[in-house]
Design a protein around this motif. Structure first.
Motif, PDB file in Angstrom:
ATOM      1  N   PHE A 470       0.819  -1.221   0.000  1.00  0.00           N
ATOM      2  CA  PHE A 470       0.000   0.000   0.000  1.00  0.00           C
ATOM      3  C   PHE A 470       0.851   1.269   0.000  1.00  0.00           C
ATOM      4  O   PHE A 470       0.325   2.384  -0.045  1.00  0.00           O
ATOM      5  CB  PHE A 470      -0.983   0.002   1.184  1.00  0.00           C
ATOM      6  CG  PHE A 470      -0.341   0.043   2.542  1.00  0.00           C
ATOM      7  CD1 PHE A 470      -0.082   1.242   3.177  1.00  0.00           C
ATOM      8  CD2 PHE A 470      -0.028  -1.128   3.217  1.00  0.00           C
ATOM      9  CE1 PHE A 470       0.482   1.284   4.436  1.00  0.00           C
ATOM     10  CE2 PHE A 470       0.537  -1.106   4.478  1.00  0.00           C
ATOM     11  CZ  PHE A 470       0.796   0.103   5.088  1.00  0.00           C
ATOM     12  N   GLU A 471       2.163   1.085   0.026  1.00  0.00           N
ATOM     13  CA  GLU A 471       3.070   2.227  -0.085  1.00  0.00           C
ATOM     14  C   GLU A 471       3.351   2.568  -1.537  1.00  0.00           C
ATOM     15  O   GLU A 471       3.563   3.752  -1.878  1.00  0.00           O
ATOM     16  CB  GLU A 471       4.373   1.893   0.650  1.00  0.00           C
ATOM     17  CG  GLU A 471       5.419   2.988   0.617  1.00  0.00           C
ATOM     18  CD  GLU A 471       6.703   2.586   1.311  1.00  0.00           C
ATOM     19  OE1 GLU A 471       7.605   3.450   1.429  1.00  0.00           O
ATOM     20  OE2 GLU A 471       6.829   1.403   1.719  1.00  0.00           O
ATOM     21  N   GLU A 554      -2.255   9.207  -2.563  1.00  0.00           N
ATOM     22  CA  GLU A 554      -1.209   8.759  -1.645  1.00  0.00           C
ATOM     23  C   GLU A 554      -1.676   8.773  -0.193  1.00  0.00           C
ATOM     24  O   GLU A 554      -0.869   8.907   0.728  1.00  0.00           O
ATOM     25  CB  GLU A 554       0.027   9.638  -1.798  1.00  0.00           C
ATOM     26  CG  GLU A 554       0.664   9.539  -3.174  1.00  0.00           C
ATOM     27  CD  GLU A 554       1.924  10.377  -3.277  1.00  0.00           C
ATOM     28  OE1 GLU A 554       2.914   9.872  -3.838  1.00  0.00           O
ATOM     29  OE2 GLU A 554       1.927  11.523  -2.788  1.00  0.00           O
ATOM     30  N   THR A 555      -2.967   8.568   0.019  1.00  0.00           N
ATOM     31  CA  THR A 555      -3.528   8.628   1.369  1.00  0.00           C
ATOM     32  C   THR A 555      -2.865   7.609   2.301  1.00  0.00           C
ATOM     33  O   THR A 555      -2.393   7.955   3.382  1.00  0.00           O
ATOM     34  CB  THR A 555      -5.041   8.399   1.327  1.00  0.00           C
ATOM     35  OG1 THR A 555      -5.643   9.397   0.489  1.00  0.00           O
ATOM     36  CG2 THR A 555      -5.628   8.480   2.714  1.00  0.00           C
ATOM     37  N   LEU A 556      -2.843   6.348   1.900  1.00  0.00           N
ATOM     38  CA  LEU A 556      -2.251   5.326   2.761  1.00  0.00           C
ATOM     39  C   LEU A 556      -0.724   5.344   2.720  1.00  0.00           C
ATOM     40  O   LEU A 556      -0.074   4.882   3.656  1.00  0.00           O
ATOM     41  CB  LEU A 556      -2.757   3.935   2.367  1.00  0.00           C
ATOM     42  CG  LEU A 556      -4.204   3.604   2.728  1.00  0.00           C
ATOM     43  CD1 LEU A 556      -4.472   2.121   2.528  1.00  0.00           C
ATOM     44  CD2 LEU A 556      -4.542   3.987   4.160  1.00  0.00           C
ATOM     45  N   ARG A 557      -0.172   5.855   1.669  1.00  0.00           N
ATOM     46  CA  ARG A 557       1.294   5.915   1.552  1.00  0.00           C
ATOM     47  C   ARG A 557       1.899   6.732   2.687  1.00  0.00           C
ATOM     48  O   ARG A 557       2.988   6.424   3.173  1.00  0.00           O
ATOM     49  CB  ARG A 557       1.667   6.515   0.196  1.00  0.00           C
ATOM     50  CG  ARG A 557       3.171   6.559  -0.109  1.00  0.00           C
ATOM     51  CD  ARG A 557       3.381   7.245  -1.447  1.00  0.00           C
ATOM     52  NE  ARG A 557       4.785   7.378  -1.793  1.00  0.00           N
ATOM     53  CZ  ARG A 557       5.427   6.619  -2.691  1.00  0.00           C
ATOM     54  NH1 ARG A 557       4.784   5.652  -3.308  1.00  0.00           N
ATOM     55  NH2 ARG A 557       6.698   6.831  -2.960  1.00  0.00           N
ATOM     56  N   THR A 558       1.178   7.732   3.125  1.00  0.00           N
ATOM     57  CA  THR A 558       1.691   8.610   4.181  1.00  0.00           C
ATOM     58  C   THR A 558       1.680   7.945   5.559  1.00  0.00           C
ATOM     59  O   THR A 558       2.301   8.465   6.485  1.00  0.00           O
ATOM     60  CB  THR A 558       0.856   9.895   4.246  1.00  0.00           C
ATOM     61  OG1 THR A 558      -0.514   9.552   4.517  1.00  0.00           O
ATOM     62  CG2 THR A 558       0.912  10.655   2.933  1.00  0.00           C
ATOM     63  N   THR A 559       0.985   6.821   5.687  1.00  0.00           N
ATOM     64  CA  THR A 559       0.893   6.166   6.998  1.00  0.00           C
ATOM     65  C   THR A 559       1.897   5.027   7.173  1.00  0.00           C
ATOM     66  O   THR A 559       2.024   4.493   8.271  1.00  0.00           O
ATOM     67  CB  THR A 559      -0.524   5.594   7.201  1.00  0.00           C
ATOM     68  OG1 THR A 559      -0.737   4.514   6.278  1.00  0.00           O
ATOM     69  CG2 THR A 559      -1.578   6.664   6.984  1.00  0.00           C
ATOM     70  N   VAL A 560       2.593   4.641   6.116  1.00  0.00           N
ATOM     71  CA  VAL A 560       3.385   3.412   6.161  1.00  0.00           C
ATOM     72  C   VAL A 560       4.551   3.499   7.142  1.00  0.00           C
ATOM     73  O   VAL A 560       4.906   2.497   7.790  1.00  0.00           O
ATOM     74  CB  VAL A 560       3.870   3.055   4.745  1.00  0.00           C
ATOM     75  CG1 VAL A 560       4.925   4.034   4.260  1.00  0.00           C
ATOM     76  CG2 VAL A 560       4.383   1.628   4.692  1.00  0.00           C
ATOM     77  N   ALA A 561       5.155   4.655   7.289  1.00  0.00           N
ATOM     78  CA  ALA A 561       6.298   4.779   8.204  1.00  0.00           C
ATOM     79  C   ALA A 561       5.874   4.509   9.647  1.00  0.00           C
ATOM     80  O   ALA A 561       6.578   3.824  10.400  1.00  0.00           O
ATOM     81  CB  ALA A 561       6.923   6.165   8.078  1.00  0.00           C
TER      82      ALA A 561
END
Length: 580
Positions: A470-471, A554-561
């Motif tokens: 999801f990234e 990129e909504t979920l991309r921002t949560t991956v970290a």
């Protein structure tokens, strides 16, 4: 006495017979043939011949009675006596062979006569041609000695065969031929139980499968009975109630359809902790009495002192419980790792996940789930046996209904979605604050955000191996005019049966207007692929790919970290080398 060379040759050929006066104690007419002595004479002659040649003397052989041991002399029959014995043995053998042949021919004649007689009998006998062949094969294969006694404590290994007398066609006085229709076996099971659970002091739920054609074209009935422990047979202590059936799979069933039977008795049963049995009486409901079949099924056994009635009113153990559908196929361990880490972080410490393995949890996926199982976040159930019964989509409607009733009083909210779908909440919103706004509803549904499972941004090219799914999959399908599936959550204590995308059997309110509160991103098909998902790399925010419009999201991309740090903090680095 000494023999000449000619006499020695004849003795070797067995033509000379010697009679020697027996020694005292032997038979008076003891005799032997030269053929029996030939080997001894030859050996003795060779030794004499060799010594005489060396000394230049004549060759000869000495045979004397004193060279013979009493034990080497036996009565030996003459040639005529030998021929007589051979003729006698041959005659006896011929007579014995003829007797065996007659016995075999008589047995064959008897069997042929019996088979011919059976074919021409006017009424159908209970012994069929198949039974006759089976009987003969058993007789042929049975050992001569009696078999050892069986262990009567163990059940028989062979299935029980029920003989059914078949009908035959008849002819009435007015010449009408009445045809017969003989039925054998069953096309599908009447009921296949997965689980049975208490829903209160006087109510139960039984979850299982049943023949779909039976429920479409007939009216199968169910009756519930509570039989107290003290009563081994139905007595006045038993209580009965009609069983109310629910078919929650919306007609999607195949050979089998899902059935939830609700048993509600007019008064509490077993509330004193005395224990008992819940009996389900299932009937096919056919109109003809001959075809109506009824089964008595022991659905639930409650041991004395095992009922904890406080569970029905006490606060639940979990705030949120995930009921997963059937997992099958060659699942990706890495995608599974990402999904479980993301949602454990989202739902928090008071959440639990029930995973149902229909063949998809192989060794590598199990290694991903183990750290979370050890921490008490995950329960894994092996349901591969249900593949025997042909229902819709690995019987997922039955699986989610069993999960509903099994954990009904253990969770405040239950969520139903798949492991290629990610629940998302807006910034500064928690799962606790969101469900608080919907606490007066029994059910709410969740809108879908479909994502591409192939498109990735060009800046990630060459670095995708280190990125989570999801990234790097960041293009959203924005095609309009399509009705997309929704997923949902319920308060389980108000629900009697449920489905895959929503429930229709509950008490209370439901809402579908949740777009600003909660949504889910769907990465369709990515969980079932063991390879890199990125197929195309693009450097644009909008495009049409394979006839479908996409936009960069990129909504979920921002949560991956945050999710990666949470996983490392919670279970350590043991999953860092997980493969696709």
């Amino acid at each position: 006495m000494w023999l000449s060379t000619k006499e020695q040759f004849r003795a070797y050929q067995g033509e000379v017979q010697f009679r020697i006066q027996p020694k005292p104690g032997l038979s008076r007419h003891t005799s032997f043939t030269a053929s029996k002595m030939s080997a001894t004479c030859q050996h003795h002659h060779r030794r004499k011949l060799g010594s005489r040649r060396r000394r230049g003397k004549k060759k000869g052989t000495c045979i004397s009675s004193q060279h013979l041991s009493p034990f080497s002399i036996a009565e030996m029959p003459t040639e005529k006596e030998k021929d007589g014995e051979k003729e006698k043995r041959m005659l006896v053998g011929i007579i014995w062979s003829c007797a065996e042949m007659k016995l075999l021919l008589a047995a064959l004649l008897f069997l042929c006569s019996l088979a011919t007689l059976i074919q021409f009998l006017s009424s159908r006998p209970s012994l069929s041609n198949f039974d006759l062949r089976l009987c003969l094969s058993n007789l042929a294969s049975s050992p001569a000695s009696s078999p050892p006694p069986q262990n009567l404590s163990s059940p028989p290994t062979s299935p029980t065969t029920i003989s059914i007398k078949a009908e035959e066609e008849t002819q009435s006085e007015d010449g009408v031929i009445k045809r017969a229709f003989n039925a054998y076996g069953w096309a599908a099971y009447l009921f296949i139980q997965m689980g049975a659970y208490r829903g209160g002091l006087n109510t139960f739920a039984i979850v299982g499968l049943s023949s779909k054609p039976l429920h479409i074209y007939s009216k199968p009935t169910y009756e519930c009975e509570w039989r107290p422990t003290a009563d081994s047979l139905p007595t006045n202590g038993s209580i009965t109630a009609p069983g109310y059936k629910i078919l929650p799979d919306w007609g999607y069933g195949r050979v089998y359809t899902v059935v939830v039977v609700n048993c509600t008795f007019p008064e509490p049963v077993g509330a004193d902790g005395s224990g008992g049995k819940l009996i389900l009486h299932a009937s096919t409901g056919w109109r003809d009495e001959r075809d109506r079949h009824k089964e008595e099924i022991v659905a639930l056994v409650e041991e004395p002192a095992s009922l904890n009635s406080s569970i029905f009113t006490a606060p639940p153990k979990y705030e949120y419980l995930y009921c997963g559908s059937s997992l099958y196929g060659n699942l990706s361990p890495q995608r599974t790792r990402e999904w479980i880490a993301y949602h454990v972080k989202l739902f928090g410490e008071k959440a639990h996940f029930v995973i149902h393995d229909a063949g998809g949890v192989h060794r590598e996926v199990l290694e991903v789930l183990k750290p979370w199982m050890e921490r008490g976040f995950v329960t894994l159930q092996d349901i591969r046996e249900q593949e025997r019964f042909d229902g819709y989509y690995h019987n997922q409607f039955m699986v989610v209904n069993d999960c509903l009733h099994r954990y009904r009083f253990m969770a405040r909210w239950m969520f139903f979605f798949d492991i290629d779908e990610y629940i998302y909440l807006p910034p500064r919103t928690t799962i606790h604050s969101m469900v608080a706004t919907l606490s007066d509803h029994t059910q709410f549904t969740i809108e879908q955000m479909p994502m591409s499972n192939k498109l990735c941004v060009g800046s990630d090219q060459g670095k995708t191996a280190r990125k989570w799914g999801f990234e790097k999959l960041v293009y959203k399908d924005v095609k309009r005019g399509i009705r997309r599936d929704r997923k949902y959550a319920i308060q389980p204590r108000n629900v009697f049966a449920t489905g895959v995308h929503m429930s229709q059997n509950f008490v209370g309110k439901t809402t579908h207007k949740t777009e600003k509160k909660i949504k889910y991103f769907h990465y369709h098909g990515t969980i079932a692929e063991r390879r890199e998902p990125c197929r195309e790399f693009v450097n644009t925010t909008e495009l049409t790919f394979e006839g479908v419009p996409y936009v960069l999201d990129e909504t979920l991309r921002t949560t991956v970290a945050l999710v990666k740090r949470f996983e490392l903090k919670t279970i350590g680095p043991r999953l860092q080398r997980t493969r696709q």
